[in-house]
Motif scaffolding. Structure first.
Motif, short mmCIF file in Angstrom:
data_model
loop_
_atom_site.label_atom_id
_atom_site.label_comp_id
_atom_site.label_asym_id
_atom_site.label_seq_id
_atom_site.Cartn_x
_atom_site.Cartn_y
_atom_site.Cartn_z
N ALA A 24 0.85 -1.19 0.00
CA ALA A 24 0.00 0.00 0.00
C ALA A 24 0.89 1.24 0.00
CB ALA A 24 -0.90 0.01 1.24
N LEU A 25 0.40 2.29 -0.60
CA LEU A 25 1.17 3.54 -0.61
C LEU A 25 1.40 4.01 0.83
CD1 LEU A 25 -0.55 5.52 -3.49
CD2 LEU A 25 1.76 4.56 -3.49
N PRO A 26 2.65 4.30 1.18
CA PRO A 26 2.94 4.72 2.55
C PRO A 26 2.09 5.90 3.02
CG PRO A 26 4.97 4.19 1.41
CD PRO A 26 3.87 4.14 0.38
N ARG A 27 1.83 6.87 2.16
CA ARG A 27 1.04 8.03 2.59
C ARG A 27 -0.41 7.67 2.89
NH1 ARG A 27 1.56 9.21 -3.08
NH2 ARG A 27 -0.49 9.21 -4.03
N ARG A 28 -0.88 6.54 2.35
CA ARG A 28 -2.25 6.10 2.61
C ARG A 28 -2.33 5.20 3.84
NH1 ARG A 28 -5.86 6.16 -1.82
NH2 ARG A 28 -7.38 6.11 -0.15
N ILE A 29 -1.27 4.41 4.10
CA ILE A 29 -1.32 3.45 5.18
C ILE A 29 -0.77 4.00 6.49
CG2 ILE A 29 0.89 2.32 4.72
CD1 ILE A 29 -2.36 0.52 5.66
N PHE A 30 0.20 4.93 6.42
CA PHE A 30 0.82 5.41 7.64
C PHE A 30 -0.17 6.01 8.64
CE2 PHE A 30 3.19 8.46 10.26
CZ PHE A 30 4.01 7.56 10.93
N PRO A 31 -1.13 6.84 8.20
CA PRO A 31 -2.09 7.36 9.18
C PRO A 31 -2.87 6.25 9.89
CG PRO A 31 -2.20 8.65 7.17
CD PRO A 31 -1.32 7.45 6.88
N LEU A 32 -3.19 5.18 9.18
CA LEU A 32 -3.90 4.07 9.81
C LEU A 32 -3.03 3.39 10.87
CD1 LEU A 32 -5.55 2.46 6.66
CD2 LEU A 32 -6.61 4.01 8.32
N LEU A 33 -1.74 3.28 10.58
CA LEU A 33 -0.81 2.68 11.54
C LEU A 33 -0.62 3.59 12.75
CD1 LEU A 33 1.88 1.50 9.00
CD2 LEU A 33 0.38 0.01 10.33
N LEU A 34 -0.36 4.86 12.48
CA LEU A 34 -0.06 5.82 13.55
C LEU A 34 -1.25 6.05 14.47
CD1 LEU A 34 1.96 7.88 14.75
CD2 LEU A 34 0.92 9.57 13.22
N LEU A 35 -2.40 6.25 13.89
CA LEU A 35 -3.58 6.62 14.67
C LEU A 35 -4.40 5.41 15.14
CD1 LEU A 35 -4.67 9.63 12.46
CD2 LEU A 35 -3.33 9.68 14.58
#
Length: 116
Positions: A24-35
């Protein structure tokens, strides 16, 4: 609903982060991981985390259909495709083009020899 709940407990989801960026594109998945926010299966498909979403009722039929399609294929061709795909993930684009040219040339010559 899906989520990566580790951050709710102060733990970065390191194991999943080791390879998730490949899917998955990091900019799309990172918020899901972080938050650690919940998301739907449809959202997972939209961001490239999964490729297909089916209902529970249709799951068995979809799986059986996919298995039948794979088993109907030439097993050696499937193995070569999988091996090439995995190797291409680690190689440079130039190496991939060179390997593809070599592979296609070799396979074309094999097919021509088999027809004789």
């Amino acid at each position: 609903m899906l989520s990566f709940p580790e951050m709710r407990h102060g733990l970065p989801p390191a194991a999943i982060m080791a390879y998730l960026g490949r899917y998955a594109l990091p900019r799309r998945i990172f918020p899901l991981l972080l938050l650690a926010q919940e998301f739907t299966a449809s959202h997972a498909r939209e961001i490239g985390l999964v490729t297909q979403v089916v209902s529970r009722e249709a799951l068995r039929g979809e799986v059986d259909g996919l298995i039948a399609r794979i088993l109907a294929m030439d097993a050696e061709a499937v193995r070569r495709c999988k091996a090439y795909f995995q190797a291409a993930q680690e190689a440079s684009i130039d190496d991939n083009f060179e390997n593809a040219t070599d592979l296609l040339t070799k396979r074309t010559l094999e097919l021509q020899a088999a027809r004789r």
